[in-house]
Design an enzyme around this catalytic site. Sequence first.
Site, short mmCIF file in Angstrom:
data_model
loop_
_atom_site.label_atom_id
_atom_site.label_comp_id
_atom_site.label_asym_id
_atom_site.label_seq_id
_atom_site.Cartn_x
_atom_site.Cartn_y
_atom_site.Cartn_z
N HIS A 172 0.81 -1.23 0.00
CA HIS A 172 0.00 0.00 0.00
C HIS A 172 0.84 1.28 0.00
CE1 HIS A 172 -3.87 -2.10 1.69
NE2 HIS A 172 -3.29 -2.78 0.71
N TYR A 289 -10.25 -9.48 4.63
CA TYR A 289 -10.05 -10.68 3.82
C TYR A 289 -10.49 -11.93 4.57
CZ TYR A 289 -7.39 -7.61 0.77
OH TYR A 289 -7.01 -6.59 -0.07
#
Length: 395
Positions: A172, A289
């Site tokens: 990220h 997730y």
Amino acid sequence: MLLINCTDDLEENTRNGETFLPVESNPANTNYAPAFAGQTRVNAVKTLIPYQKTILTSSLSSPWGITSLPDGRLLITQKTGTMRIVTNTGTVGNPITGLPAVNSTGQGGLLGLCIDPQFSTNRMIYWVFSENVTGGTVTAVAKGKLSDSEAVIENPTVIYRANPSASTGNLHYGGRILFDSSGNLFVSTGERSDLSTRPLAQSVSAAIGKIIRITKDGQPAAGNPTFSQTGALPELYSIGHRNPQGLAIHPVTGDLWQGEHGPKGGDEINRIQAGANYGWPTITYGIEYSGGVIGDGIQQQTGMQQPVYYWDPVISPSGMTFYRGNNMPEWQNNLFIGSLSGMHIVRLVIENNKVVGEERLLADENQRFRDITQGTDNALYAITDAGRLYKINKQ
């Protein structure tokens, strides 16, 4: 060089009033409801003008960013730390060296780039990369001059670092960069993914998870919004972003548009307004997730902006550009986005700042499309993680 024609018989069906369902037919990962009609899964559109896709080369090494040079050639970053110039017929130049060292592990490396508006006279290039620093890595911005020989970057200088550094991961980084109309730079930074850094997307004293606006020397740009909280950084333009890998300026309105990766579900397209908060991780249309909710599991909150559009399941939107050429009139002012996990190029039709149609191009190529730009010849050029450079133009 490989040419593939992309013709179809959809024009007659469209004129006969056939309705196209949304392009996404897979079930969503969440049961979250959109905030307004048209925020997700709008009906499909189909390009009627025959076009062709041309594989110019397959020999690039993990290309990440692409921009057009004034003479029509393409300047491309490669994740491991070099740049290449490729002609619009597919001839790949030697690696351009001399850039600061990158950390290319995980999602890091040499990332987005842009050229100076006066490149023809000053040959200046600006780029984003993941840099090793004390305490971990940061998203950094650098500039340098392309030598006359096009073999090296002269006087490379790091002009900005998005602090704090992160020592817990290599994800990220964000990494897109472009010029605004006043000659300042917009840069996207990710919140570095870790649960310890994620909340800093909401902190105005941290530069991660943000859109920043700086001068060519890396200083806060004049006219930036003022955030009221204590310790607010003067370079901040918007806050509350997860992993923004797409930036583009609308050719008519001049608005800044942005694309960012959601978690499991919740990829977003945003129209960026100065001083606005885009919500991550307080609000999101995605989940962890693991399947758990993020934060309080809410999608709306007063004082936080809604995405113009979102995807669930995700497509992993990366680099993007608005089409402003006359080769394909029906694409005029449409937004084109490289999709990684979706393995296609997204075309979004936007009217009055709302998405009214979506199309998936080159889905049969099975490529992770990392970035896309428009060339001086009004064709689109897209790069893929596998090293391909595509030209997409009227047949």
